[in-house]
Design an enzyme around this catalytic site. Structure first.
Site, PDB file in Angstrom:
ATOM      1  N   SER A 139       0.857  -1.191   0.000  1.00 42.68           N
ATOM      2  CA  SER A 139       0.000   0.000   0.000  1.00 42.68           C
ATOM      3  C   SER A 139       0.887   1.233   0.000  1.00 42.68           C
ATOM      4  O   SER A 139       1.992   1.221   0.564  1.00 42.68           O
ATOM      5  CB  SER A 139      -0.906   0.028   1.236  1.00 42.68           C
ATOM      6  OG  SER A 139      -1.566   1.281   1.353  1.00 42.68           O
ATOM      7  N   TYR A 152      -1.785  -1.146  10.488  1.00 43.74           N
ATOM      8  CA  TYR A 152      -1.952  -1.411   9.056  1.00 43.74           C
ATOM      9  C   TYR A 152      -0.741  -0.897   8.279  1.00 43.74           C
ATOM     10  O   TYR A 152      -0.198  -1.596   7.418  1.00 43.74           O
ATOM     11  CB  TYR A 152      -3.227  -0.737   8.550  1.00 43.74           C
ATOM     12  CG  TYR A 152      -3.500  -0.985   7.081  1.00 43.74           C
ATOM     13  CD1 TYR A 152      -3.996  -2.207   6.647  1.00 43.74           C
ATOM     14  CD2 TYR A 152      -3.258   0.009   6.132  1.00 43.74           C
ATOM     15  CE1 TYR A 152      -4.249  -2.435   5.308  1.00 43.74           C
ATOM     16  CE2 TYR A 152      -3.507  -0.214   4.789  1.00 43.74           C
ATOM     17  CZ  TYR A 152      -4.006  -1.440   4.381  1.00 43.74           C
ATOM     18  OH  TYR A 152      -4.244  -1.671   3.053  1.00 43.74           O
TER      19      TYR A 152
END
Length: 266
Positions: A139, A152
């Site tokens: 990401s 995350y």
């Protein structure tokens, strides 16, 4: 003749399902891994009918040790598998301080532990076969850790570092690695996390199809790191040059002068 077999995790929806369609279109046979049997069967039937490839659903909960071993066994037993695409993962539903510890632990398990286990297994098998590729979905938040849920972000930074390090190790063995760093991508992950997608500016939200097409173009170009929305590749190259320039200064015999007690010299 096909392009070999691709094993895709998280394949029943979102980015994983798009990868399945795009790779089937390219002529890859597929092994689709996910928990939802009905969705996997439906996708498999459609892709095999549309593209004339063999599509095998493999039902597995990757957080189950037994199911994870079944997937690794498939990698080990099927010598036609030449591509692993790690799409399985979960996102947060808010900042770390407001998150359930069990949910954070499950995120680390799936985003880090499972991906690492599959990547390491595939790397060893592909290196022995001297061919293959591994695509890991990371990401863009790995590069901007202050902006998102800390757990995350850390999981995606792990994916990026693992991919870069393993790319260097596998290159002599003819095995390709790629980390894909998408920004906001229109998938079901927002619904599952209870996030209202309308609060995200439309100019920041990419369709999953466009994201995967860009990622595969990057893979074709031999990129180790692909950021689908990055127009100026020089920005990434500059980032990498700066990182490499730090190398000679990261492990030395003495501490830097700025950290020594006042008045001490060497």
């Amino acid at each position: 003749m096909t392009q070999g077999t691709a094993l895709i995790t998280g394949a029943s929806s979102g980015i994983g399902a798009v990868y399945a369609e795009r790779l089937a279109r390219r002529g890859h046979d597929l092994i689709l891994v996910a928990r939802d049997l009905d969705r996997l069967k439906s996708l498999a039937n459609r892709l095999s009918g549309d593209h004339g490839v063999v599509v095998t659903p493999l039902i597995a909960d990757l957080t189950s040790a037994a199911d994870l071993e079944r997937v690794v066994a498939k990698l080990r037993e099927d010598a036609e598998i030449s591509l692993l695409v790690n799409c399985a993962g979960i996102g947060p539903n808010g900042p770390l301080l407001g998150s359930d510890p069990n949910g954070l632990g499950k995120m680390v398990q799936l985003n880090v532990d499972v991906l690492h286990y599959l990547t390491a297994a595939a790397a060893k098998l592909f290196a022995a076969r001297r061919r293959g590729g591994i695509i890991n979905i990371a990401s863009a938040v790995a590069l901007i850790p202050e902006r998102f849920n800390a757990t995350y972000v850390a999981t995606k930074a792990f994916v990026l570092a693992l991919t870069q390090a393993l790319s260097a190790e596998l290159e002599p063995h003819g095995v390709r690695m790629q980390a894909v760093l998408p920004g906001f991508t229109r998938t079901e992950i927002f619904d599952r996390a209870g996030i209202d997608i309308s609060v995200i500016p439309t100019e920041m939200m990419m369709d999953a199809g466009e994201m995967v097409d860009a990622a595969l173009a990057g893979f074709d170009r031999g990129e180790v790191v692909t950021i689908p929305s990055l127009a100026d590749s020089e920005l990434w190259e500059q980032h990498e040059r700066t990182r490499r320039d730090l190398g000679p200064h990261l492990s030395l015999k003495h501490a830097a002068a700025r950290y020594r007690p006042r008045g001490e010299t060497r």
